[in-house]
Design a protein around this motif. Structure first.
Motif, PDB file in Angstrom:
ATOM      1  N   ARG A 153      15.793  24.791 -74.479  1.00 17.28           N
ATOM      2  CA  ARG A 153      16.717  23.781 -75.011  1.00 17.28           C
ATOM      3  C   ARG A 153      18.175  24.213 -74.885  1.00 17.28           C
ATOM      4  N   ILE A 154      18.423  25.506 -75.004  1.00 15.38           N
ATOM      5  CA  ILE A 154      19.818  25.983 -74.947  1.00 15.38           C
ATOM      6  C   ILE A 154      20.118  26.665 -73.610  1.00 15.38           C
ATOM      7  N   GLY A 155      19.183  26.592 -72.686  1.00 12.17           N
ATOM      8  CA  GLY A 155      19.428  27.181 -71.361  1.00 12.17           C
ATOM      9  C   GLY A 155      19.277  28.691 -71.326  1.00 12.17           C
ATOM     10  N   ALA A 156      18.691  29.278 -72.386  1.00  7.83           N
ATOM     11  CA  ALA A 156      18.407  30.718 -72.358  1.00  7.83           C
ATOM     12  C   ALA A 156      17.138  30.948 -71.531  1.00  7.83           C
ATOM     13  N   VAL A 157      16.976  32.152 -71.033  1.00  9.14           N
ATOM     14  CA  VAL A 157      15.882  32.475 -70.115  1.00  9.14           C
ATOM     15  C   VAL A 157      14.854  33.295 -70.880  1.00  9.14           C
ATOM     16  N   HIS A 158      13.617  32.778 -71.013  1.00  4.83           N
ATOM     17  CA  HIS A 158      12.655  33.604 -71.755  1.00  4.83           C
ATOM     18  C   HIS A 158      11.875  34.519 -70.832  1.00  4.83           C
ATOM     19  N   SER A 159      11.455  35.620 -71.431  1.00  9.04           N
ATOM     20  CA  SER A 159      10.587  36.566 -70.747  1.00  9.04           C
ATOM     21  C   SER A 159       9.455  36.858 -71.709  1.00  9.04           C
ATOM     22  N   VAL A 160       8.325  36.168 -71.505  1.00  4.63           N
ATOM     23  CA  VAL A 160       7.194  36.364 -72.408  1.00  4.63           C
ATOM     24  C   VAL A 160       6.437  37.612 -71.953  1.00  4.63           C
ATOM     25  N   VAL A 161       6.156  38.493 -72.895  1.00  4.45           N
ATOM     26  CA  VAL A 161       5.391  39.705 -72.586  1.00  4.45           C
ATOM     27  C   VAL A 161       4.068  39.607 -73.335  1.00  4.45           C
ATOM     28  N   PHE A 162       2.970  39.712 -72.600  1.00  2.59           N
ATOM     29  CA  PHE A 162       1.627  39.601 -73.179  1.00  2.59           C
ATOM     30  C   PHE A 162       1.473  40.610 -74.326  1.00  2.59           C
ATOM     31  N   GLY A 163       0.919  40.143 -75.453  1.00  2.00           N
ATOM     32  CA  GLY A 163       0.771  40.969 -76.650  1.00  2.00           C
ATOM     33  C   GLY A 163      -0.131  42.178 -76.462  1.00  2.00           C
ATOM     34  N   GLY A 164      -0.887  42.223 -75.364  1.00  2.00           N
ATOM     35  CA  GLY A 164      -1.745  43.377 -75.088  1.00  2.00           C
ATOM     36  C   GLY A 164      -1.013  44.504 -74.378  1.00  2.00           C
ATOM     37  N   PHE A 165       0.257  44.290 -74.026  1.00  2.83           N
ATOM     38  CA  PHE A 165       0.987  45.365 -73.347  1.00  2.83           C
ATOM     39  C   PHE A 165       1.522  46.378 -74.355  1.00  2.83           C
ATOM     40  N   SER A 166       1.612  47.613 -73.884  1.00  6.65           N
ATOM     41  CA  SER A 166       2.019  48.747 -74.715  1.00  6.65           C
ATOM     42  C   SER A 166       3.530  48.716 -74.973  1.00  6.65           C
ATOM     43  N   PRO A 167       3.991  49.535 -75.939  1.00  2.00           N
ATOM     44  CA  PRO A 167       5.432  49.666 -76.176  1.00  2.00           C
ATOM     45  C   PRO A 167       6.192  50.044 -74.905  1.00  2.00           C
ATOM     46  N   ASP A 168       5.643  50.934 -74.082  1.00  2.00           N
ATOM     47  CA  ASP A 168       6.354  51.324 -72.862  1.00  2.00           C
ATOM     48  C   ASP A 168       6.474  50.158 -71.887  1.00  2.00           C
ATOM     49  N   SER A 169       5.388  49.400 -71.720  1.00  2.00           N
ATOM     50  CA  SER A 169       5.438  48.252 -70.812  1.00  2.00           C
ATOM     51  C   SER A 169       6.435  47.220 -71.314  1.00  2.00           C
ATOM     52  N   LEU A 170       6.421  46.992 -72.630  1.00  2.80           N
ATOM     53  CA  LEU A 170       7.381  46.054 -73.226  1.00  2.80           C
ATOM     54  C   LEU A 170       8.807  46.553 -73.002  1.00  2.80           C
ATOM     55  N   ALA A 171       9.032  47.834 -73.237  1.00  5.54           N
ATOM     56  CA  ALA A 171      10.373  48.413 -73.081  1.00  5.54           C
ATOM     57  C   ALA A 171      10.864  48.249 -71.646  1.00  5.54           C
ATOM     58  N   GLY A 172       9.988  48.507 -70.684  1.00  2.76           N
ATOM     59  CA  GLY A 172      10.378  48.392 -69.280  1.00  2.76           C
ATOM     60  C   GLY A 172      10.824  46.977 -68.957  1.00  2.76           C
ATOM     61  N   ARG A 173      10.126  45.998 -69.495  1.00  7.49           N
ATOM     62  CA  ARG A 173      10.459  44.597 -69.232  1.00  7.49           C
ATOM     63  C   ARG A 173      11.756  44.201 -69.933  1.00  7.49           C
ATOM     64  N   ILE A 174      11.919  44.656 -71.168  1.00  8.47           N
ATOM     65  CA  ILE A 174      13.170  44.355 -71.897  1.00  8.47           C
ATOM     66  C   ILE A 174      14.354  44.970 -71.157  1.00  8.47           C
ATOM     67  N   ALA A 175      14.182  46.201 -70.710  1.00 10.53           N
ATOM     68  CA  ALA A 175      15.286  46.915 -70.061  1.00 10.53           C
ATOM     69  C   ALA A 175      15.634  46.262 -68.726  1.00 10.53           C
ATOM     70  N   ASP A 176      14.608  45.873 -67.962  1.00 15.23           N
ATOM     71  CA  ASP A 176      14.863  45.329 -66.628  1.00 15.23           C
ATOM     72  C   ASP A 176      15.706  44.064 -66.685  1.00 15.23           C
ATOM     73  N   SER A 177      15.469  43.215 -67.686  1.00 14.44           N
ATOM     74  CA  SER A 177      16.226  41.960 -67.732  1.00 14.44           C
ATOM     75  C   SER A 177      17.260  41.962 -68.857  1.00 14.44           C
TER      76      SER A 177
END
Ligand code: WT7
Length: 648
Positions: A153-177
Motif C-alpha cells: 500500500r505504501i510502496g515498501a518492498v517486502h522480503s518474507v522469510v520462511f519461519g523455518g529458517f535459522s537466525p543466520d539465514s534470516l540475518a543473511g537475508r536482512i543484511a543483503d537487502s
C-alpha cells in the motif's frame, strides 16, 4: 512415466471458462501478438495511470531489458482490496484455520481493507516509505497477509522469510537487502510445537550487517513471555489499533518493486529474486483465474506457506486480486491427526485444493481410510506444485482425494517466474499423470541440447523460455550481473530454467527435474553450495560435497560426503552432531538425510570435485560411474562406493 490419458470430463467442459478450442485460439493470439494480448488482459487491474507501453523486452545480454506496462502506475493493495469493497465488502477474503482446530476465523474484504490501512499507516509513522525494505518473519497467520499488503500500500518492498529458517539465514537475508524493519511474532505454532520466532530475530540482529533494522514489530501469537528491547521492539496489535482505518494507496510505477524473495541457486548464497508490481499482479491474477477456473463462490485453499513464492502468488496476491476467498492454514497435514487436511476441507467447504506432491506422498503412505472417513464432496478441482509428481501419487490424489470426480492441474513454475507457466487448464486440456502438459498463454518453452540447439518434436533436453511473460522476475536484488549470468548467458537470447524436460508427441512437457546444483527437497529449493558451506564451517570438517539423492517422500533428499580434519573420527555421534549443525545453520529443511564419511573426494587434476560421480554413488547407480580416469586419484571412488549409504 505413465501413458494414461484422463480426458477433460464432458460435463466439466460444458461449463468451463476456457475450452480446448478457446485455449488454442488464445494461445495462438498470445504468442503472435503479445502486446495486444497482454494489454487486454492487464485491463483486469485498476490502473491509477493507464499504461501506453506494453512490452519492452530484450533477452540479449548486451542490450538487456525486461519491462511490462512501464509507463503505467497502480497500487497492488488497492487492486487486492479497495476495488472489491463495493461488490464484495462482506465477502470473506481470508478464512484462517489455526494450528489448533478450535481456532479459526473469517475476515471480510471490508475488515481486511481496514486492517491493512491501519498497518500501512503504522509503517508510514515508523518512517517506512516507498522503496524501503521490510522483512516479514511470521507464521501462517492473517497478519502475514496484512503485513505484505500494508507494504504494498505504501510502496515498501517486502522480503518474507520462511519461519523455518535459522537466525543466520534470516540475518543473511536482512543484511543483503538492508531491511529497516522486521515484522515477527512471539512464537510460531505448527503441529502443536512452538517456534521461537522472536528469539531467532534477536539472535539474527546480533549478526554483522543487520544494523539497518530500526524497529521490530511483534505480533502476539502464543502469548509466551519474550524479551522486548526498548525502543527497538514494539507490539504490533497495540500500535495498529491506534491508526486510522483509511490510508491513501501510494501510486507506484508498474516496474517498481513489489517484493524480494530469496531462493537458492546452484552457487553461493541465496539470490534475492525481485518481482515488480504491474506485470506480476496481472500475471498472477490471470493465471489464478484460468488455471483454477475460478468462480465467485469458490473457497480456495493453497496449502503453501507465505514464506515461499506459492504463498505469495497463490495464497495472497492472485486470489485477493480476484476477489476470491483464500484459506490460510497455520498447521501441518498430520496434526492433530492424519485426516487434518480433509477435516479442514469439510469444515470450510473448500472447493479448490492446491498442494505439493510431497504432502500427497506422505498422506498416501497412511492409506485410504483417513481420507475416506471425510466427505470432501465440496472439492471440485485439485492442483499440485513444487516438484514432478510421480504417476502413482497423481492417481491416488485423483482416485482417493478427488473420488475420481475432480480434474488435477499440475502447475510447473518457479520463484523466478512469478506464476504458473506450464499447466493444464482444467476444462481444456486432457491430463497425463506426471506431465505439467502445455504452456500457459504467452509462454514459449523450448527444449535445447547441451550445445543450445533447439530440438523439434518429441525430444528431451534442457528447458528454456524464448520470450518474456509479465510475471517474470526483473533482477537479483543488488546484483543485476548475477541475474543475467545465471539465466541468460547459458543459452543466448533465452531464459534458462535450470530444469530438464521431455516433450512427447502430443507436445506435452514432462519436467524431469533440476539439471544444476539445486536440490528440490519436498518442493523446496536447497543449494548444494549452501549445505556444503554450513558443513565446512564446523571445526572438525575439512571438506564436504553435497548432492541430491532419490527419496520416497521428499522427492529428493540431501546426501552429504564429509571429509574430516586429520585426527578426527567419523563416529555415529559426530554424524548426528553435523546433521544438527546444518539444521541450526540453515534450518530444518536443509538437514542432510545421508551423511557419508569420505576419506577423499573424487577430483579432477585441477581440483574440481566431480559431482557426477558422487550423484551416481548416492543414487546407488554404481554401474554408471562413467569415466573416472581423469581423476587425480581414481582410488577414492572405490572407498566411496563400498561405504555408500543407499543400496536399494
Ligand atoms: C523448481 C522451482 C513453483 C513454486 C514452488 C517451487 C520444480 C515446480 C513443478 C511441477 C515438476 C516442478 C522445478 C522448478 N517444480 N513445480 N509442477 N513439476 N517440477 O518454486 O522453489 O522456485 O522451485 O521446482 O524443478 O525449477 P521453487
Amino acid at each position: 512415466m505413465s501413458n494414461k490419458i484422463y480426458p477433460v470430463d464432458a460435463a466439466y467442459a460444458a461449463q468451463t471458462r476456457i475450452t480446448r478450442a478457446q485455449y488454442e485460439a488464445l494461445y495462438a493470439e498470445s504468442v503472435a501478438d503479445p502486446e495486444g494480448f497482454w494489454s487486454r488482459i492487464a485491463q483486469r487491474l485498476d490502473w491509477i495511470r493507464p499504461f501506453t507501453q506494453v512490452k519492452d523486452v530484450s533477452f540479449a545480454v548486451e542490450d538487456f531489458r525486461i519491462r511490462w506496462f512501464a509507463d503505467g502506475a497502480l497500487n497492488v493493495s488497492a487492486n487486492c482490496l479497495d476495488r472489491h469493497l463495493a461488490s464484495r465488502g462482506d465477502k470473506t477474503a481470508i478464512v484462517f484455520e489455526g494450528d489448533d482446530p478450535a481456532d479459526s476465523r473469517r475476515i471480510t474484504y471490508r475488515e481486511l481493507h481496514a486492517e491493512v490501512c491501519r498497518a500501512a499507516n503504522l509503517l508510514r509513522n515508523l518512517g517506512i516509505g516507498k522503496g524501503d525494505r521490510v522483512a516479514i518473519y511470521l507464521p501462517m497467520i492473517p497478519e502475514a497477509a496484512v503485513a505484505m499488503l500494508a507494504c504494498a500500500r505504501i510502496g515498501a518492498v517486502h522480503s518474507v522469510v520462511f519461519g523455518g529458517f535459522s537466525p543466520d539465514s534470516l540475518a543473511g537475508r536482512i543484511a543483503d537487502s538492508q531491511c529497516k524493519l522486521v515484522i515477527t511474532a512471539d512464537e510460531g505454532l505448527r503441529g502443536g510445537k512452538k517456534v521461537p520466532l522472536k528469539a531467532n530475530v534477536d539472535e539474527a540482529l546480533t549478526r554483522p550487517g543487520t544494523t539497518s533494522v530500526e524497529t521490530v514489530l511483534v505480533v502476539r501469537r502464543t502469548g509466551a513471555p519474550i524479551a522486548m528491547q526498548t525502543p527497538r521492539d514494539r507490539w504490533w496489535a497495540a500500535l495498529v489499533a491506534e491508526q486510522a482505518a483509511e490510508c491513501a494507496p501510494e501510486a507506484v510505477n508498474a516496474e517498481d518493486p513489489l517484493f524480494i524473495l530469496y531462493t537458492s541457486g546452484s552457487t553461493g548464497k541465496p539470490k534475492g529474486v525481485l518481482h515488480t508490481s504491474g506485470g506480476y499482479l496481472t500475471y498472477v491474477s490471470y493465471t489464478h483465474e484460468c488455471v483454477f477456473d475460478l468462480r465467485e463462490d469458490d473457497v480456495y485453499w493453497c496449502t503453501a506457506d507465505v514464506g515461499w513464492v506459492t504463498g505469495h502468488s497463490y495464497v495472497v496476491y492472485g486470489p485477493l486480486a480476484n476477489g476470491a476467498t483464500t484459506l490460510m492454514f497455520e498447521g501441518v497435514p498430520n496434526w492433530p491427526d492424519i485426516s487434518r487436511f480433509w477435516q479442514v476441507v469439510d469444515k470450510h467447504q473448500v472447493t479448490i485444493f492446491y498442494t505439493a506432491p510431497t504432502a500427497i506422498r506422505a498422506l498416501m503412505r497412511e492409506g485410504e481410510e483417513p481420507v475416506r472417513r471425510t466427505s470432501r464432496q465440496s472439492i471440485r478441482l485439485l492442483g499440485t506444485v513444487g516438484e514432478p509428481i510421480n504417476p502413482e501419487a497423481w492417481e491416488w490424489y485423483h482416485r482417493v482425494v478427488g473420488d475420481g470426480r475432480c480434474p488435477i492441474v499440475d502447475t510447473w513454475w518457479q520463484t523466478e517466474t512469478g506464476g504458473a507457466l506450464i499447466t493444464p487448464l482444467p476444462g481444456a486440456i486432457d491430463a497425463k499423470p506426471g506431465s505439467a502438459t502445455l504452456p500457459f498463454f504467452g509462454v514459449k518453452p523450448a527444449i535445447v541440447d547441451t550445445n543450445g540447439a533447439v530440438q523439434e518434436g518429441a525430444c528431451e533436453g534442457n528447458l528454456i523460455l524464448t520470450d518474456s511473460w509479465p510475471g517474470q522476475m526483473r533482477t537479483v536484488y543488488g546484483d543485476h550481473e548475477r541475474f543475467i549470468d545465471t539465466y541468460f548467458r547459458t543459452y543466448p537470447g533465452a531464459y534458462f530454467t535450470g530444469d530438464g524436460a521431455r516433450r512427447d508427441a502430443d507436445g506435452y512437457y514432462w519436467i524431469t527435474g533440476r539439471v544444476d546444483d539445486v536440490i528440490n527437497v519436498s518442493g523446496h529449493r536447497i543449494g548444494t553450495a549452501e549445505v556444503e558451506s554450513a558443513l565446512v564451517a564446523h571445526p572438525k570438517v575439512a571438506e564436504a560435497a553435497v548432492v541430491g539423492c532419490p527419496h520416497d517422500l521428499k522427492g529428493q533428499g540431501i546426501y552429504a560426503y564429509v571429509t574430516l580434519k586429520a585426527g578426527e573420527n567419523g563416529s555415529e555421534e559426530l554424524r548426528k552432531e553435523l546433521v544438527q549443525w546444518v539444521r541450526k545453520e540453515i534450518g530444518p529443511i536443509a538437514s542432510p538425510d545421508y551423511l557419508q564419511w569420505a576419506p577423499g573426494l573424487p577430483k579432477t587434476r585441477s581440483g574440481k570435485i566431480m559431482r557426477r560421480i558422487l550423484r551416481k554413488i548416492a543414487e546407488n547407480a554404481t554401474d554408471q560411474l562413467g569415466d573416472t580416469s581423469t581423476l587425480a586419484d581414481p582410488g577414492v571412488v572405490q572407498n566411496l562406493v563400498e561405504q555408500r549409504l543407499i543400496r536399494a
